[in-house]
Design an enzyme around this catalytic site. Structure first.
Site, PDB file in Angstrom:
ATOM      1  N   GLU A  63      59.364  46.345  17.695  1.00 37.42           N
ATOM      2  CA  GLU A  63      60.054  45.077  17.475  1.00 37.42           C
ATOM      3  C   GLU A  63      61.426  45.033  18.175  1.00 37.42           C
ATOM      4  O   GLU A  63      61.893  43.978  18.578  1.00 37.42           O
ATOM      5  CB  GLU A  63      60.218  44.872  15.964  1.00 37.42           C
ATOM      6  CG  GLU A  63      60.408  43.425  15.553  1.00 37.42           C
ATOM      7  CD  GLU A  63      60.219  43.221  14.053  1.00 37.42           C
ATOM      8  OE1 GLU A  63      59.237  43.728  13.475  1.00 37.42           O
ATOM      9  OE2 GLU A  63      61.075  42.551  13.453  1.00 37.42           O
TER      10      GLU A  63
ATOM     11  N   LYS B 131      56.643  33.256  12.098  1.00 40.19           N
ATOM     12  CA  LYS B 131      57.043  32.726  10.788  1.00 40.19           C
ATOM     13  C   LYS B 131      57.041  31.202  10.819  1.00 40.19           C
ATOM     14  O   LYS B 131      56.570  30.539   9.894  1.00 40.19           O
ATOM     15  CB  LYS B 131      58.441  33.231  10.411  1.00 40.19           C
ATOM     16  CG  LYS B 131      58.492  34.714  10.026  1.00 40.19           C
ATOM     17  CD  LYS B 131      59.884  35.099   9.518  1.00 40.19           C
ATOM     18  CE  LYS B 131      59.975  36.577   9.208  1.00 40.19           C
ATOM     19  NZ  LYS B 131      61.276  37.005   8.695  1.00 40.19           N
TER      20      LYS B 131
ATOM     21  N   HIS C   5      40.958  64.883  15.967  1.00 38.15           N
ATOM     22  CA  HIS C   5      39.499  64.778  16.019  1.00 38.15           C
ATOM     23  C   HIS C   5      39.047  63.338  16.232  1.00 38.15           C
ATOM     24  O   HIS C   5      37.889  63.012  15.995  1.00 38.15           O
ATOM     25  CB  HIS C   5      38.905  65.382  14.747  1.00 38.15           C
ATOM     26  CG  HIS C   5      39.249  66.834  14.614  1.00 38.15           C
ATOM     27  ND1 HIS C   5      38.476  67.842  15.146  1.00 38.15           N
ATOM     28  CD2 HIS C   5      40.347  67.442  14.079  1.00 38.15           C
ATOM     29  CE1 HIS C   5      39.053  69.008  14.909  1.00 38.15           C
ATOM     30  NE2 HIS C   5      40.199  68.795  14.271  1.00 38.15           N
TER      31      HIS C   5
HETATM   32  O1  PA5 Z   1      63.015  44.024  11.134  1.00 41.72           O
HETATM   33  C1  PA5 Z   1      62.983  42.842  10.911  1.00 41.72           C
HETATM   34  O2  PA5 Z   1      63.972  42.117  11.054  1.00 41.72           O
HETATM   35  C2  PA5 Z   1      61.723  42.172  10.400  1.00 41.72           C
HETATM   36  O3  PA5 Z   1      60.637  43.015  10.426  1.00 41.72           O
HETATM   37  C3  PA5 Z   1      61.931  41.702   8.976  1.00 41.72           C
HETATM   38  O4  PA5 Z   1      62.288  42.782   8.174  1.00 41.72           O
HETATM   39  C4  PA5 Z   1      60.687  41.037   8.394  1.00 41.72           C
HETATM   40  O5  PA5 Z   1      60.257  39.984   9.202  1.00 41.72           O
HETATM   41  C5  PA5 Z   1      60.952  40.536   6.991  1.00 41.72           C
HETATM   42  O6  PA5 Z   1      62.054  39.673   6.997  1.00 41.72           O
HETATM   43  P1  PA5 Z   1      62.923  39.460   5.708  1.00 41.72           P
HETATM   44  O7  PA5 Z   1      63.541  40.767   5.338  1.00 41.72           O
HETATM   45  O8  PA5 Z   1      63.931  38.448   6.110  1.00 41.72           O
HETATM   46  O9  PA5 Z   1      62.017  38.982   4.634  1.00 41.72           O
END
Ligand code: PA5
Length: 458
Positions: A286, A428, A315
């Site tokens: 990410e 989202k 394996h």
């Molecule tokens: O690392 C990130 O920013 C994302 O993976 C968020 O943690 C994830 O989308 C969840 O978002 P939130 O913590 O706002 O619910």
């Protein structure tokens, strides 16, 4: 209790033309220094987290009474609001924490529910006693549909079971203060709220209240976790790449990426570290997977993280890693001292398998890991090993911090915004559109307009 890093099998000495050479390092000295300076000078807020003693005290005094009275704690969150807790919790707790009371040392069971599969929530509600369970809803934005849906279902059940006054005592909200819908609801309902610093993104937040609250409720030593983080922070602030493991790892990855190694396999050789691979996968994927660089150029850069578990996946996937395309780097996580020992008995009445007899499972794990690393190196495959002397709060805090620094340095080398996630946000928004949230009507592409020729009903 220091971690060890062995990058030898990333170099041309071992893997020939597939490796990074001393002259590469010398040539890239300015590039490495630039990325180091950029990372260290940007004062990213997550780097302060291991040093927040005030928060540790607040968390510990809030969590101690819950630890005594709760039968279970359930974390609802997703992505960065769940994976760090799973990585640290599952590393540190007994592997059957929820099943074996004697290993819980009086602490509650823990569940981290990071999906909205209806069967999963139903199954969870069937094994907990809601009246004796505490629920930690974690969402940095306070807007994530999955977590808010879980909140709506569970708070309703809690009120029915306990009445409103008691129900609210079972809810802990961890979110950004004074922002987001869940914060407003939490204030209105009178829930306990822990804040996530505004400038700390989800996947860099494990050492904030996000991780500390649930980990403290189940009796883990959060002070040692932060100490491990703080000491790794010190190592990652060293300018000399030969003394800074995260800087070295970032460079090795970026250099290899530029030579076509677009896959980063992370392979812990310990079941306890299984979810470290999930934590790393999110952080790496990410943070670095970006369309644009910071100068506005389209780069479509990133390295695909793949999770594997040693020895299990030897394996299943190892054949591909050894003989498939030269497009991978394998990171091994090794453990020197496991918390339990199993000896293969000598005297079993079976005369075969002599080479196994008398060995410990620790020796077996180590032999298998070294053999895999060696087989990969022999085939010219880039790999390196991070070794933990043992799995404890200190080493886990250090490992989490190492991964975050490695990612931050790599982001700086790739010149991308490590801390945003426009692709996730797009998903989202599309989900809001499909669910009918006001203001998001046009956020999702209507695929039906392309016809149904390529839809096959069996
Ligand atoms: O690392 C990130 O920013 C994302 O993976 C968020 O943690 C994830 O989308 C969840 O978002 P939130 O913590 O706002 O619910």
């Amino acid at each position: 209790m220091k971690l060890k890093f062995d990058f030898t099998a990333m170099t041309d000495n071992v893997i020939g033309g597939q490796g990074v050479s001393a002259s590469d390092l010398a040539k890239d000295r300015g590039f490495i220094k630039g990325a180091f300076d950029k990372t260290i000078n940007d004062n990213a807020a997550w780097r302060e987290l291991p040093f927040d003693e005030k928060l540790t005290d607040e968390v510990e005094s809030f969590c101690a009474p819950i630890r005594k009275k709760a039968e279970a704690v359930v974390v609802f969150g997703i992505g960065g609001s769940a994976l760090g807790i799973k990585a640290a919790g599952w590393s540190l707790l007994h592997l059957n924490h929820n099943s074996l009371k004697k290993h819980r040392r009086g602490a509650p069971k823990i569940y981290v529910d990071d999906n909205v599969d209806p069967e999963r929530l139903t199954a969870l509600l069937e094994v907990i006693n809601i009246k004796k369970t505490y629920f930690n809803f974690i969402t940095k934005s306070g807007e994530t549909a999955e977590t808010l849906s879980q909140f709506l279902v569970v708070y309703d059940l809690l009120k029915r079971a306990l009445g409103k006054k008691k129900a609210k005592e079972h809810v802990i909200v961890t979110t950004t203060m004074e922002s987001g819908s869940l914060y407003d609801v939490a204030v209105k309902e009178g829930f306990k709220i822990f804040g996530i610093p505004k400038d700390v993104g989800g996947r860099f937040s494990v050492l904030s209240a996000v991780g500390l609250v649930p980990l403290s409720i189940v009796g883990l030593d959060i002070t040692m976790l932060l100490k491990g983080g703080a000491e790794m922070d010190e190592a990652c602030n060293r300018e000399d790449i030969f003394k800074n493991p995260a800087l070295m790892a970032a460079y090795m990855h970026v250099k290899s990426m530029r030579a076509g190694k677009n896959i980063s396999v992370i392979m812990p050789y310990a079941d306890s570290l299984k979810f470290m691979a999930d934590f790393y996968a999110q952080l790496w994927g990410e943070s670095l997977g970006k369309a644009m660089d910071l100068d506005g150029n389209r780069v479509n850069v990133g390295q695909t993280p793949v999770k594997a578990l040693g020895v299990t996946d030897q394996h299943s996937q190892l054949q591909l890693y050894t003989e498939g395309p030269f497009d991978k780097i394998v990171t091994f996580l090794a453990v020197e001292e496991f918390r339990d020992g199993v000896i293969i008995p000598d005297d079993t009445g079976i005369s075969d398998f002599v080479y196994l007899k008398g060995h410990t499972f620790t020796q077996l794990m180590e032999a298998e890991r070294k053999a895999t690393a060696c087989a990969l190196a022999k085939a010219g495959r880039a790999n390196y090993t991070v070794t933990l002397p043992c799995v404890c709060e200190y080493t886990v805090g250090a490992l989490l911090t190492y991964f975050m620094y490695q990612t931050a340095f790599a982001g700086a080398m790739l010149n991308v915004n490590t801390y945003d996630q426009p692709g996730v946000e797009e998903g989202k928004r599309s989900a809001y559109a499909i669910l009918g949230r006001n203001g998001y009507e046009n956020s999702c592409m209507d695929l039906t307009r392309f016809g149904d020729d390529f839809i096959i009903d069996e």
